[in-house]
Each structure stands twice: as C-alpha cells, then as structure tokens.
Design a protein around this motif. Structure first.
Motif, PDB file in Angstrom:
ATOM      1  N   VAL A   1       3.071 -10.168  -5.818  1.00 58.98           N
ATOM      2  CA  VAL A   1       3.111  -8.802  -5.302  1.00 58.98           C
ATOM      3  C   VAL A   1       1.991  -7.999  -5.967  1.00 58.98           C
ATOM      4  O   VAL A   1       1.882  -7.980  -7.196  1.00 58.98           O
ATOM      5  N   TYR A   2       1.156  -7.386  -5.149  1.00 56.65           N
ATOM      6  CA  TYR A   2       0.097  -6.496  -5.631  1.00 56.65           C
ATOM      7  C   TYR A   2       0.435  -5.083  -5.141  1.00 56.65           C
ATOM      8  O   TYR A   2       0.961  -4.912  -4.043  1.00 56.65           O
ATOM      9  N   ILE A   3       0.098  -4.081  -5.955  1.00 54.14           N
ATOM     10  CA  ILE A   3       0.375  -2.685  -5.571  1.00 54.14           C
ATOM     11  C   ILE A   3      -0.941  -1.914  -5.519  1.00 54.14           C
ATOM     12  O   ILE A   3      -1.728  -1.988  -6.475  1.00 54.14           O
ATOM     13  N   PHE A   4      -1.154  -1.163  -4.454  1.00 56.76           N
ATOM     14  CA  PHE A   4      -2.270  -0.211  -4.437  1.00 56.76           C
ATOM     15  C   PHE A   4      -1.688   1.186  -4.236  1.00 56.76           C
ATOM     16  O   PHE A   4      -1.085   1.477  -3.202  1.00 56.76           O
ATOM     17  N   ASP A   5      -1.871   2.045  -5.224  1.00 55.63           N
ATOM     18  CA  ASP A   5      -1.178   3.337  -5.209  1.00 55.63           C
ATOM     19  C   ASP A   5      -2.148   4.493  -5.455  1.00 55.63           C
ATOM     20  O   ASP A   5      -2.022   5.228  -6.431  1.00 55.63           O
TER      21      ASP A   5
ATOM     22  N   LEU B   1       8.891   3.507  -9.025  1.00 52.00           N
ATOM     23  CA  LEU B   1       9.627   2.425  -8.356  1.00 52.00           C
ATOM     24  C   LEU B   1       8.755   1.183  -8.176  1.00 52.00           C
ATOM     25  O   LEU B   1       9.186   0.066  -8.476  1.00 52.00           O
ATOM     26  N   LEU B   2       7.536   1.362  -7.707  1.00 54.44           N
ATOM     27  CA  LEU B   2       6.732   0.194  -7.330  1.00 54.44           C
ATOM     28  C   LEU B   2       6.245  -0.628  -8.522  1.00 54.44           C
ATOM     29  O   LEU B   2       6.375  -1.857  -8.500  1.00 54.44           O
ATOM     30  N   PRO B   3       5.706   0.006  -9.585  1.00 55.59           N
ATOM     31  CA  PRO B   3       5.360  -0.821 -10.751  1.00 55.59           C
ATOM     32  C   PRO B   3       6.598  -1.522 -11.342  1.00 55.59           C
ATOM     33  O   PRO B   3       6.525  -2.666 -11.758  1.00 55.59           O
TER      34      PRO B   3
ATOM     35  N   VAL C   1       0.882  -1.171   0.000  1.00 52.34           N
ATOM     36  CA  VAL C   1       0.000   0.000   0.000  1.00 52.34           C
ATOM     37  C   VAL C   1       0.914   1.214   0.000  1.00 52.34           C
ATOM     38  O   VAL C   1       1.639   1.452   0.970  1.00 52.34           O
ATOM     39  N   ASN C   2       0.913   1.949  -1.101  1.00 50.81           N
ATOM     40  CA  ASN C   2       1.864   3.054  -1.221  1.00 50.81           C
ATOM     41  C   ASN C   2       1.315   4.357  -0.653  1.00 50.81           C
ATOM     42  O   ASN C   2       0.219   4.790  -1.004  1.00 50.81           O
ATOM     43  N   GLY C   3       2.105   5.003   0.217  1.00 44.77           N
ATOM     44  CA  GLY C   3       1.683   6.266   0.813  1.00 44.77           C
ATOM     45  C   GLY C   3       2.478   7.448   0.283  1.00 44.77           C
ATOM     46  O   GLY C   3       2.274   8.578   0.718  1.00 44.77           O
TER      47      GLY C   3
END
Ligand SMILES: [Zn+2]
Length: 297
Positions: free
Chosen positions: A166-170, A149-151, A140-142
């Motif tokens: 790995v899942y990203i929520f941004d 970076l995250l993708p 969970v990106n804050g």
C-alpha cells in the motif's frame, strides 16, 4: 542518384515507422482506466498493462462551505487520479468515500462511518483489489481529515503478511508557486485553493456567489499550547466547516494546482511501477518476523 536513393530509403523508413505504430496501436487497444467500465477479459489486460498498479482515490461526503458540493473531495480526487491514470496507465477503483469525518457530524449531508468500519472496509477493499491482481495499490487522498487514518492504515499492513504493498499520496497542491493567492490566513477547507480546483473539475457545481455568505475565518477559540492535540480543535477554529475564502478562487489557480496534482500522481505511478524493492523487503520482513530470535544483525 545516391542522394535520391537515400531519400527513398528515409521515406520508406518513416513509412515503416508509421505503419508499425498503427499496428502497435491496434495490438494495444485503448482500455478504460475505470475498473467498473472494463469487461472481465479487459480487466485482466488492464492489470497486465498497469503492471498490477491500481489507484484508490479516496474522497468524503461533508459540507464544503456555503458554496461547494458535499462530494467536493471525491470529485476533485477522482478528476486528478483519472487524468493521471490516462497518462500513465493504472486501473482506478470506483467511488470511495468511507473515511474519517467525525468533526463534521453537526452539518447536513455528512456521512461519518465508525472508526472500526473505516479500517475494516479499507482493509477488505485493498485485500480484494490485491486478490484481483493489484499488487501495488496507491491510495490518492483527497480529504484532509484522513491525514492520520491513512498512514496508520499503511503502518498496520505489517501486522500480518500481505502479498501487496500500500502506497499513500496525500498532497493536493504544491508548497509554493503558481498565481499569487488573493486571500490570507488558513486556506484549508472550501477556501481559495479548493474552490479553484473545483472550478476546473466541476465548475457547474460551484456557487461562488454564495462563498461570502458564511465566515471561513479562523476563530481561534481554544487557548491551549499548540503541541496539545484534541479532537475538537477543528470545531473550535472553524465551526461552520469552512476555512478560507472561496470567493477569492480563480480558474488560473485551479488549473495550476490541478496540473501539479495530476503530474505528481503520474510521477508516483511511474515510481511505483519501477519499485522492485518494497514488496521484496516486505516479504523478507514477514519471513523474519515468524522467528525473531534467529534474526541476525
Ligand atoms: Zn475538501
């Protein structure tokens, strides 16, 4: 007589439901969602209960205008992630703030790790989480500066086999809705939205009276076409590491955005728990990638 016995029956049924609910609650003792607060045995139970779903809230340490604390992104993202995990159980990894923030190195209090270390530390962290049973990891990106970076990190999970996804929520606020905003122009860093959310997460750390002490206006100093990207673009526009107007913040806007953020993370956790496709196809992909010449259309 018949009505009476039916009533007795209904009362007994309600009583039974109540007692069995208590028994269920006793069989399922409340578990902390904080990784660091669980005993080893409770951690095992936490992984079982979360179906191997773990959260990695990702913050940063950087200046946030003249009025917010350096750890704003970390404090906000942990508030959202912890509340979401309380609602839909998941194990939440401790404080993590080792991200991309080179553009704020000229301001006091910034901790900017090198590019290689950011990727290596994140990889070892998710590898270690997975070794401990977290087979579905939601980052969970804050912090806005992690947007590339995250993708990229997620993409590079295909470079060698992994037994986890790995899942990203941004996203930290909805595109529209809620109390109308009072400020205009970009509201990207320590401005009305972010300050409002801090009024919910840690109001004791907000010095709103100082928010007008510096300008968060877009200085638009770089005269090149919009589709050209440079690392210095942020500094050319927001040299004080402040974008927007924190003095316009309200608790109402903060509550609206924070509720949206928590609900969105809850929805993500539920979707991830139900996702039985990603890991299966990831494994199929890795297997095929060992013999590409035999891959049939
Ligand atoms: Zn921030």
């Amino acid at each position: 007589m018949a009505i009476r016995s039916r009533r007795t029956c209904a009362v007994l049924l309600i009583l039974f439901a109540f007692v069995s609910q208590i028994a269920f609650a006793q069989a399922q003792p409340k578990l902390s969602v904080h990784w660091e607060e669980l005993t080893a045995a409770d951690f095992r139970e936490g992984i079982r209960r979360s179906q191997g779903t773990c959260l990695l809230p990702f913050g940063i340490l950087e200046k946030h205008g003249p009025h917010l604390p350096l750890g704003t992104d970390l404090l906000d993202v942990r508030y959202a992630a912890l509340h979401a995990a309380e609602e839909e159980y998941a194990v939440v990894f401790p404080e993590y703030f080792f991200g991309q923030i080179a553009e704020a190195k000229h301001e006091p209090g910034t901790i900017a790790y090198s590019r290689g270390l950011q990727l290596a530390l994140l990889q070892e962290t998710t590898d270690e989480m997975a070794r401990n049973g977290c087979k579905k990891i939601l980052i969970v990106n804050g912090h806005g500066g992690n947007e590339h970076l995250l993708p990229y990190f997620a993409q590079t999970q295909l470079d060698k086999p992994h037994d986890y996804v790995v899942y990203i929520f941004d996203k930290r606020a909805p595109d529209a809705g809620g109390p109308p905003k009072k400020s205009s122009g970009p509201d990207w860093h320590a401005g009305e939205s972010e300050t409002s959310k801090m009024l919910v997460a840690r109001p004791d750390l907000v010095h709103q009276d100082r928010a007008g002490g510096e300008s968060g206006a877009d200085q638009a100093r770089q005269k090149i076409p919009e589709d050209l990207y440079t690392a210095i673009w942020w500094y050319t526009r927001f040299p004080f590491h402040y974008s927007g107007d924190g003095s316009a913040a309200t608790k109402e806007l903060g509550e609206f955005q924070m509720k949206w953020w928590i609900d969105a993370v809850v929805r993500s956790i539920r979707a991830i728990k139900a996702d039985d496709v990603s890991l299966k196809l990831q494994n199929e992909f890795f297997e095929k990638s060992t013999h590409p010449l035999e891959t049939q259309p």
